[in-house]
Write a protein that holds these residues in place. Structure first.
Motif, PDB file in Angstrom:
ATOM      1  N   ALA A 212      -2.808  -4.730  -7.078  1.00 52.75           N
ATOM      2  CA  ALA A 212      -2.313  -5.982  -6.500  1.00 52.75           C
ATOM      3  C   ALA A 212      -1.464  -5.683  -5.259  1.00 52.75           C
ATOM      4  N   ALA A 213      -0.618  -4.648  -5.351  1.00 50.81           N
ATOM      5  CA  ALA A 213       0.243  -4.293  -4.222  1.00 50.81           C
ATOM      6  C   ALA A 213      -0.601  -3.851  -3.029  1.00 50.81           C
ATOM      7  N   VAL A 214      -1.615  -3.003  -3.284  1.00 52.50           N
ATOM      8  CA  VAL A 214      -2.463  -2.497  -2.204  1.00 52.50           C
ATOM      9  C   VAL A 214      -3.228  -3.644  -1.548  1.00 52.50           C
ATOM     10  N   ALA A 215      -3.756  -4.557  -2.355  1.00 49.57           N
ATOM     11  CA  ALA A 215      -4.512  -5.696  -1.824  1.00 49.57           C
ATOM     12  C   ALA A 215      -3.625  -6.555  -0.925  1.00 49.57           C
ATOM     13  N   LEU A 216      -2.413  -6.850  -1.423  1.00 50.84           N
ATOM     14  CA  LEU A 216      -1.462  -7.653  -0.642  1.00 50.84           C
ATOM     15  C   LEU A 216      -1.154  -6.989   0.698  1.00 50.84           C
ATOM     16  N   LEU A 217      -0.860  -5.692   0.638  1.00 48.37           N
ATOM     17  CA  LEU A 217      -0.433  -4.969   1.834  1.00 48.37           C
ATOM     18  C   LEU A 217      -1.552  -4.819   2.847  1.00 48.37           C
ATOM     19  N   LEU A 218      -2.755  -4.487   2.354  1.00 45.76           N
ATOM     20  CA  LEU A 218      -3.872  -4.333   3.291  1.00 45.76           C
ATOM     21  C   LEU A 218      -4.220  -5.677   3.914  1.00 45.76           C
ATOM     22  N   GLY A 219      -4.145  -6.723   3.097  1.00 46.62           N
ATOM     23  CA  GLY A 219      -4.386  -8.071   3.624  1.00 46.62           C
ATOM     24  C   GLY A 219      -3.411  -8.378   4.749  1.00 46.62           C
ATOM     25  N   TYR A 220      -2.157  -8.012   4.544  1.00 44.66           N
ATOM     26  CA  TYR A 220      -1.158  -8.275   5.574  1.00 44.66           C
ATOM     27  C   TYR A 220      -1.353  -7.370   6.787  1.00 44.66           C
ATOM     28  N   LEU A 221      -1.414  -6.052   6.550  1.00 41.17           N
ATOM     29  CA  LEU A 221      -1.410  -5.093   7.667  1.00 41.17           C
ATOM     30  C   LEU A 221      -2.694  -5.126   8.498  1.00 41.17           C
ATOM     31  N   LEU A 222      -3.845  -5.354   7.831  1.00 42.41           N
ATOM     32  CA  LEU A 222      -5.109  -5.267   8.561  1.00 42.41           C
ATOM     33  C   LEU A 222      -5.620  -6.630   9.043  1.00 42.41           C
ATOM     34  N   VAL A 223      -5.161  -7.727   8.405  1.00 40.50           N
ATOM     35  CA  VAL A 223      -5.678  -9.046   8.774  1.00 40.50           C
ATOM     36  C   VAL A 223      -4.581  -9.942   9.363  1.00 40.50           C
ATOM     37  N   VAL A 224      -3.538 -10.192   8.549  1.00 41.62           N
ATOM     38  CA  VAL A 224      -2.518 -11.167   8.953  1.00 41.62           C
ATOM     39  C   VAL A 224      -1.697 -10.675  10.145  1.00 41.62           C
ATOM     40  N   ALA A 225      -1.178  -9.443  10.048  1.00 45.70           N
ATOM     41  CA  ALA A 225      -0.294  -8.936  11.100  1.00 45.70           C
ATOM     42  C   ALA A 225      -0.969  -8.912  12.478  1.00 45.70           C
ATOM     43  N   PRO A 226      -2.227  -8.394  12.595  1.00 47.58           N
ATOM     44  CA  PRO A 226      -2.881  -8.444  13.906  1.00 47.58           C
ATOM     45  C   PRO A 226      -3.081  -9.885  14.394  1.00 47.58           C
TER      46      PRO A 226
ATOM     47  N   PHE B  22      -1.586   5.625   3.307  1.00 41.29           N
ATOM     48  CA  PHE B  22      -0.142   5.610   3.069  1.00 41.29           C
ATOM     49  C   PHE B  22       0.271   4.368   2.279  1.00 41.29           C
ATOM     50  N   VAL B  23      -0.479   3.285   2.460  1.00 40.24           N
ATOM     51  CA  VAL B  23      -0.234   2.087   1.654  1.00 40.24           C
ATOM     52  C   VAL B  23      -0.455   2.423   0.176  1.00 40.24           C
ATOM     53  N   VAL B  24      -1.583   3.087  -0.106  1.00 44.35           N
ATOM     54  CA  VAL B  24      -1.901   3.471  -1.487  1.00 44.35           C
ATOM     55  C   VAL B  24      -0.829   4.431  -2.014  1.00 44.35           C
ATOM     56  N   PHE B  25      -0.428   5.377  -1.191  1.00 42.36           N
ATOM     57  CA  PHE B  25       0.576   6.365  -1.595  1.00 42.36           C
ATOM     58  C   PHE B  25       1.908   5.689  -1.968  1.00 42.36           C
ATOM     59  N   GLY B  26       2.376   4.810  -1.097  1.00 40.04           N
ATOM     60  CA  GLY B  26       3.649   4.117  -1.354  1.00 40.04           C
ATOM     61  C   GLY B  26       3.575   3.259  -2.600  1.00 40.04           C
ATOM     62  N   ALA B  27       2.472   2.507  -2.748  1.00 42.48           N
ATOM     63  CA  ALA B  27       2.324   1.633  -3.909  1.00 42.48           C
ATOM     64  C   ALA B  27       2.249   2.455  -5.198  1.00 42.48           C
TER      65      ALA B  27
ATOM     66  N   SER C 246       5.297  -0.370   1.369  1.00 44.86           N
ATOM     67  CA  SER C 246       4.333  -0.397   0.261  1.00 44.86           C
ATOM     68  C   SER C 246       5.024  -0.110  -1.067  1.00 44.86           C
ATOM     69  N   ALA C 247       5.958   0.838  -1.069  1.00 47.20           N
ATOM     70  CA  ALA C 247       6.687   1.150  -2.299  1.00 47.20           C
ATOM     71  C   ALA C 247       7.543  -0.044  -2.725  1.00 47.20           C
ATOM     72  N   ALA C 248       8.158  -0.714  -1.741  1.00 44.20           N
ATOM     73  CA  ALA C 248       9.000  -1.878  -2.053  1.00 44.20           C
ATOM     74  C   ALA C 248       8.152  -3.011  -2.645  1.00 44.20           C
ATOM     75  N   VAL C 249       6.975  -3.254  -2.038  1.00 41.29           N
ATOM     76  CA  VAL C 249       6.082  -4.286  -2.579  1.00 41.29           C
ATOM     77  C   VAL C 249       5.600  -3.866  -3.969  1.00 41.29           C
TER      78      VAL C 249
ATOM     79  N   TYR D 196       5.962   4.597  12.319  1.00 37.95           N
ATOM     80  CA  TYR D 196       5.208   3.438  11.832  1.00 37.95           C
ATOM     81  C   TYR D 196       4.649   3.697  10.438  1.00 37.95           C
ATOM     82  N   VAL D 197       3.985   4.859  10.282  1.00 35.28           N
ATOM     83  CA  VAL D 197       3.359   5.198   9.007  1.00 35.28           C
ATOM     84  C   VAL D 197       4.412   5.368   7.903  1.00 35.28           C
ATOM     85  N   THR D 198       5.564   5.958   8.245  1.00 36.79           N
ATOM     86  CA  THR D 198       6.636   6.141   7.265  1.00 36.79           C
ATOM     87  C   THR D 198       7.171   4.787   6.800  1.00 36.79           C
TER      88      THR D 198
END
Lengths: 243, 187
Positions: free
Chosen positions: B143-157, B47-52, B131-134, B123-125
């Motif tokens: 770049a958007a996908v990298a930023l978001l995955l970095g945040y959602l999978l690493v930083v946020a947890p 969904f990150v990829v989809f939004g971006a 992701s679209a906003a980023v 959550y997914v929505t």
């Protein structure tokens, strides 16, 4: 916006006045101003980097100017009540995503402008892309991409056409088509403003000429006025822009 | 405008490819992990990829210029894009979430609480909208996908912010920033 009784204000007059655009420390436009009128093809000429595209992008509301105004029928582009039916724009490239088909691209633009979807096949036919409508834009040749951009601009049958280097990348047949087509639009009372750095290609097409160099208008008037004592438009152009 | 944006989204082959693969990925993860919504933690990447992609595809082939000459009022245009994105995302998210639950049920014979399914869908929505906003802000899919995955999978947890509440507050803030940037900058 539209004064009652002033029919001229509804006909597609482009009025550009005092445009200043800076990017960083560089001044790209230094007080650009001119007018393009209905029923005439106005050629906006200048060498590469003179500020043609920047001026047209500001006119179309894509870029912002630091000063000055660019109006269509007396209002800025973003304030037009019906932009798709008022102005058609052809900028560089196709203006379409490569993985969409030509027809799908035109359909979303038609929806955005509240136009009947039957217009899509009409404009595809008009620009000679009827057989390529179901093909993805990524598979188009450069010339086909340009034709799709023209088709997009014509969807709303607008009173104003703005074209940035419309004959770039076209084969001789395409150039002939665009020339003839633009003349016809002007004859039908529409406003046509096109930019180009190719002087020789344009002399037969334009009625009025605006010459820009280093972000300043260096000449404007009818083709005869701007050509003046020079042998042709090309010579006049090089005399005007050389330093 | 929403219909135009919906039309754009649905005729983009990447939309169907991304959502299709997300469903496949989620199904495989569920079969391997087989615990309700846990696979969503990973398949949210789809969904990150989809939004971006929805946002950044404007910048392919100069389409943004066509968009802004057809719909020059930029804030309503971007709002319409996000509305269209939600129209596609909500059913897609529901399908992905429910597919995971059906598999879990079949495997373990236990029905999970519907409320949790709704929460996962929300959550997914929100992740898609964020992701679209980023994507609008950085204008570059990768770049958007990298930023978001970095945040959602690493930083946020790490900072314990990987929850619905944080996302529900953060997404509108990022979206407002995206609207502001979109309105002001040169296209």
């Amino acid at each position: 916006m539209c004064r009652p009784g002033d029919a001229g204000s509804l006909s597609g007059v482009i009025t550009i006045d005092g445009l200043v655009k800076r990017r960083g420390a560089k001044e790209i436009l230094s007080g650009v101003g001119f007018e393009a009128r209905p029923g005439r093809v106005t050629g906006f000429l200048g060498p590469n980097g003179a500020g043609k595209s920047s001026t047209l992008r500001i006119l179309l509301g894509l870029d912002r100017a630091q000063a000055g105004t660019a109006l269509i029928d007396g209002v800025p582009f973003a304030a037009l009540p019906d932009p798709v039916r008022t102005v058609g724009a052809v900028l560089d490239g196709s203006g379409a995503h490569r993985s969409r088909t030509g027809r799908a691209h035109l359909r979303w633009v038609a929806r955005a402008g509240g136009l009947p979807l039957s217009r899509v096949d009409e404009v595809l036919e008009l620009v000679g892309l009827a057989d390529a409508g179901a093909k993805r834009v990524g598979g188009y040749s450069l010339g086909m991409g340009r034709r799709l951009a023209l088709a997009t601009a014509l969807l709303g049958d607008p009173s104003v056409l703005v074209l940035d280097e419309p004959i770039n990348g076209l084969d001789p047949e395409g150039i002939r088509f665009v020339r003839t087509f633009l003349r016809e639009r002007a004859r039908a009372g529409r406003t046509v403003l096109l930019s180009s750095h190719l002087m020789g290609e344009l002399a037969e097409t334009v009625d009025d000429v605006v010459v820009i160099d280093h972000g300043r208008i260096v000449a404007q008037g009818s083709l005869a006025e701007v050509t003046g004592a020079h042998r042709n438009l090309e010579e006049a152009f090089f005399a005007l822009v050389s330093r | 405008m929403i219909r135009a944006e919906l039309s754009k989204l649905l005729t983009l082959p990447a939309t169907w490819v991304t959502l299709g693969w997300t469903l496949v990925l989620n199904t495989l993860l569920t079969l391997v992990i087989a615990v309700g919504d846990a696979p969503i933690a990973y398949s949210q990447a789809g969904f990150v990829v989809f939004g971006a992609l929805a946002a950044c595809s404007e910048y392919t082939g100069g389409q943004i210029r066509t968009t802004l000459t057809a719909m020059p009022r930029r804030v309503p245009q971007l709002a319409a894009k996000h509305a269209a994105l939600a129209v596609v995302t909500i059913p897609a998210a529901l399908v992905v979430v429910l597919s995971g639950r059906v598999i879990t049920m079949a495997a373990l014979g236990s029905w999970a609480v519907p409320w949790e399914a709704a929460e996962a869908t929300a959550y997914v929505t929100l992740v898609t909208a964020l992701s679209a906003a980023v994507g609008v802000l950085v204008r570059h899919t990768l770049a958007a996908v990298a930023l978001l995955l970095g945040y959602l999978l690493v930083v946020a947890p790490l900072i314990r912010a990987a929850d619905l509440a944080t996302l529900a507050i953060g997404t509108p803030v990022v979206l407002a920033a995206a609207l502001l940037a979109h309105r002001r900058r040169d296209a």
